[in-house]
Design a protein around this motif. Structure first.
Motif, PDB file in Angstrom:
ATOM      1  N   MET A   1       2.302  18.444   0.653  1.00  0.00           N
ATOM      2  CA  MET A   1       3.701  18.820   0.851  1.00  0.00           C
ATOM      3  C   MET A   1       4.527  18.377  -0.347  1.00  0.00           C
ATOM      4  N   HIS A   2       5.377  19.265  -0.835  1.00  0.00           N
ATOM      5  CA  HIS A   2       6.251  18.957  -1.967  1.00  0.00           C
ATOM      6  C   HIS A   2       7.706  19.156  -1.557  1.00  0.00           C
ATOM      7  N   TRP A   3       8.576  18.298  -2.094  1.00  0.00           N
ATOM      8  CA  TRP A   3      10.006  18.429  -1.864  1.00  0.00           C
ATOM      9  C   TRP A   3      10.666  19.057  -3.083  1.00  0.00           C
ATOM     10  N   PHE A   4      11.659  19.908  -2.832  1.00  0.00           N
ATOM     11  CA  PHE A   4      12.427  20.571  -3.876  1.00  0.00           C
ATOM     12  C   PHE A   4      13.914  20.345  -3.594  1.00  0.00           C
ATOM     13  N   GLY A   5      14.723  20.423  -4.648  1.00  0.00           N
ATOM     14  CA  GLY A   5      16.161  20.311  -4.478  1.00  0.00           C
ATOM     15  C   GLY A   5      16.886  21.313  -5.356  1.00  0.00           C
ATOM     16  N   PHE A   6      18.088  21.705  -4.932  1.00  0.00           N
ATOM     17  CA  PHE A   6      18.918  22.588  -5.744  1.00  0.00           C
ATOM     18  C   PHE A   6      20.372  22.408  -5.322  1.00  0.00           C
ATOM     19  N   GLY A   7      21.278  22.716  -6.260  1.00  0.00           N
ATOM     20  CA  GLY A   7      22.699  22.538  -5.999  1.00  0.00           C
ATOM     21  C   GLY A   7      23.301  21.448  -6.862  1.00  0.00           C
ATOM     22  N   PHE A   8      24.248  20.686  -6.309  1.00  0.00           N
ATOM     23  CA  PHE A   8      25.006  19.689  -7.060  1.00  0.00           C
ATOM     24  C   PHE A   8      24.109  18.553  -7.538  1.00  0.00           C
ATOM     25  N   ASN A   9      24.126  18.316  -8.862  1.00  0.00           N
ATOM     26  CA  ASN A   9      23.299  17.284  -9.483  1.00  0.00           C
ATOM     27  C   ASN A   9      24.146  16.388 -10.392  1.00  0.00           C
ATOM     28  N   GLY A  10      25.430  16.250 -10.041  1.00  0.00           N
ATOM     29  CA  GLY A  10      26.351  15.536 -10.918  1.00  0.00           C
ATOM     30  C   GLY A  10      26.024  14.082 -11.141  1.00  0.00           C
ATOM     31  N   PHE A  11      25.227  13.487 -10.240  1.00  0.00           N
ATOM     32  CA  PHE A  11      24.838  12.082 -10.385  1.00  0.00           C
ATOM     33  C   PHE A  11      23.330  11.936 -10.610  1.00  0.00           C
ATOM     34  N   GLY A  12      22.671  13.038 -10.955  1.00  0.00           N
ATOM     35  CA  GLY A  12      21.230  12.990 -11.177  1.00  0.00           C
ATOM     36  C   GLY A  12      20.441  12.765  -9.913  1.00  0.00           C
ATOM     37  N   GLN A  13      21.034  13.099  -8.742  1.00  0.00           N
ATOM     38  CA  GLN A  13      20.354  12.804  -7.488  1.00  0.00           C
ATOM     39  C   GLN A  13      19.224  13.784  -7.166  1.00  0.00           C
ATOM     40  N   ILE A  14      19.163  14.899  -7.885  1.00  0.00           N
ATOM     41  CA  ILE A  14      18.041  15.836  -7.724  1.00  0.00           C
ATOM     42  C   ILE A  14      17.082  15.703  -8.892  1.00  0.00           C
ATOM     43  N   GLU A  15      17.607  15.823 -10.082  1.00  0.00           N
ATOM     44  CA  GLU A  15      16.801  15.717 -11.297  1.00  0.00           C
ATOM     45  C   GLU A  15      17.437  14.686 -12.217  1.00  0.00           C
ATOM     46  N   PRO A  16      16.946  13.424 -12.171  1.00  0.00           N
ATOM     47  CA  PRO A  16      17.566  12.346 -12.962  1.00  0.00           C
ATOM     48  C   PRO A  16      17.580  12.622 -14.459  1.00  0.00           C
ATOM     49  N   GLN A  17      16.621  13.390 -14.938  1.00  0.00           N
ATOM     50  CA  GLN A  17      16.545  13.652 -16.374  1.00  0.00           C
ATOM     51  C   GLN A  17      17.537  14.728 -16.803  1.00  0.00           C
ATOM     52  N   SER A  18      18.221  15.332 -15.852  1.00  0.00           N
ATOM     53  CA  SER A  18      19.129  16.440 -16.184  1.00  0.00           C
ATOM     54  C   SER A  18      20.532  16.166 -15.648  1.00  0.00           C
ATOM     55  N   LYS A  19      21.052  14.972 -15.893  1.00  0.00           N
ATOM     56  CA  LYS A  19      22.384  14.634 -15.384  1.00  0.00           C
ATOM     57  C   LYS A  19      23.462  15.537 -15.964  1.00  0.00           C
ATOM     58  N   ASP A  20      23.199  16.071 -17.181  1.00  0.00           N
ATOM     59  CA  ASP A  20      24.174  16.978 -17.781  1.00  0.00           C
ATOM     60  C   ASP A  20      24.195  18.313 -17.061  1.00  0.00           C
ATOM     61  N   ALA A  21      23.117  18.607 -16.333  1.00  0.00           N
ATOM     62  CA  ALA A  21      23.060  19.845 -15.560  1.00  0.00           C
ATOM     63  C   ALA A  21      23.660  19.581 -14.185  1.00  0.00           C
ATOM     64  N   ILE A  22      24.986  19.745 -14.085  1.00  0.00           N
ATOM     65  CA  ILE A  22      25.664  19.453 -12.826  1.00  0.00           C
ATOM     66  C   ILE A  22      25.205  20.404 -11.740  1.00  0.00           C
ATOM     67  N   ARG A  23      24.881  21.642 -12.122  1.00  0.00           N
ATOM     68  CA  ARG A  23      24.440  22.647 -11.173  1.00  0.00           C
ATOM     69  C   ARG A  23      22.982  22.992 -11.423  1.00  0.00           C
TER      70      ARG A  23
END
Length: 376
Positions: A1-23
């Motif tokens: 099982m794998h988890w995925f995320g999408f949407g607001f990433n303003g604090f790096g809570q989905i992709e920590p390496q992409s904090k500049d990618a807010i969306r």
């Protein structure tokens, strides 16, 4: 099982390496959120005992991931402070997350920890007693005798006569399902989110009369809207529909769509004007539960509500989303909003079956397995 995320990433809570990618407009695998759990692993674990992310709970600026490592359990919190292993969580059975607190349940205690930058403060704790053969403990925020609120006083009692099975907390309201399948609501009702046909608030749990005789198996609560699924797999929604989060016609979204069409087709302004004579079909507030057709091919197994968006899983493992999409929280590769349920093709085209969905306020988290995977 794998988890995925999408949407607001303003604090790096989905992709920590992409904090500049807010969306994040399309699903991203959450492998990087498991890194801090490696410090929790033991060198003597076999490959079959590797860390598994079994649950995700979302706040606004943070996300908490519950990990299994062999027979051990822990929680990692990700957000503005990076990835933090919550050492106090070892052995916990469940967790819920708000902007200020992380609540952990153990076999005999419930603890609320206030979250600071890289530090935690225990602000409330209580022993719990489970009587009788009740099987598995109810999921948080339910605890024996009541539930855990998002602010003081944290413990709120519930009458044992309700026989509560699950509870969802919205921004200012609560939706509860009982062992008999009855749905109760209470809290702020100014957007119709209590489902009683009025905009009146209520401090005490009150059954939704419009749903009597139709047993419900699960409930969900968003910012100012609510949802439940019947035992037969039908989806009912009610509350605020400003962004189409109910999956019902939204005047605001249709007008925005018309304005965009007018901008693109300036030479066809007359033909693209909205027909005001049909404005009465639009719904801004739905104060009674309404049945929403998500998929003709399958019933609904799971629903989750964000601030102004909704996501549902069908019985065959397809994911549908609708509502506000400004941050990509609908997962369709764009910032467009929608008042009609649309399938997230990322999973169906990738031959993945969606098993769980959790809506944060402005983002969405999904667990999925290959279509040919046979559950153990």
């Amino acid at each position: 099982m794998h988890w995925f995320g999408f949407g607001f990433n303003g604090f790096g809570q989905i992709e920590p390496q992409s904090k500049d990618a807010i969306r994040l407009l399309s699903p991203v695998k959450l492998d990087s959120l498991c890194v801090c759990a490696e410090t929790f692993s033991r060198s003597d674990l076999s490959p079959e005992q590797k860390t598994e992310s079994r649950k995700v709970v979302a706040g606004w600026s943070r996300v908490a991931v519950l990990h299994n490592t062999g027979e051990r359990r822990c929680v990692c919190v990700h957000g503005a402070e990076g990835g933090v292993l919550v050492s106090e969580s070892e052995g916990c059975e469940d967790a819920v997350l708000t902007e200020r607190c992380l609540t952990l349940s153990f076999a005999h205690t419930v603890q609320c920890w206030k979250l600071h930058t890289n530090t935690r403060e225990l602000v409330w704790s209580s022993e719990i007693t489970r009587t009788g053969n009740t099987g598995n403990a109810p999921p948080l925020p339910l605890v024996p005798g009541g539930y855990i609120a998002s602010k003081l006083p944290f413990f709120q009692p519930l009458s044992p006569h309700l026989q509560a099975m699950s509870l969802a907390l919205g921004t200012e309201h609560a939706v509860l399902s009982t062992a008999s399948g009855t749905v109760y609501t209470w809290g702020h009702g100014g957007h119709g989110q209590l489902g009683h046909g009025t905009l009146v608030s209520g401090d005490e749990p009150r059954a939704i009369e419009a749903l009597w005789g139709v047993p419900m198996k699960s409930v969900a609560a968003g910012g100012w809207h609510s949802a439940c699924i019947s035992a037969g797999g039908d989806l009912y929604v009610w509350g605020w529909n400003e962004s189409g989060q109910l999956g019902l016609p939204s005047k605001g979204l249709r007008e925005a769509r018309q304005r965009e069409k007018q901008r693109i087709e300036k030479d066809k302004l007359e033909g693209s004007k909205m027909d005001e004579s049909n404005s009465d079909v639009f719904i801004s507030i739905q104060a009674f539960p309404a049945l929403v057709d998500v998929s003709e091919a399958s019933e609904i197994n799971k629903v989750s509500c964000g601030s102004r968006h909704t996501a549902a899983i069908t019985g065959i493992g397809d994911l549908y989303t609708w509502g506000w999409g400004h941050y990509g929280q609908l997962g369709h590769g764009s910032r467009c909003s929608s008042d009609e349920p649309q399938m997230v093709t990322f999973f169906s085209s990738g031959r993945m079956r969606v098993e769980d969905v959790v809506c944060g306020l402005w983002n969405t988290f999904v667990s999925a397995v290959p279509r040919d995977h046979v559950p153990s």
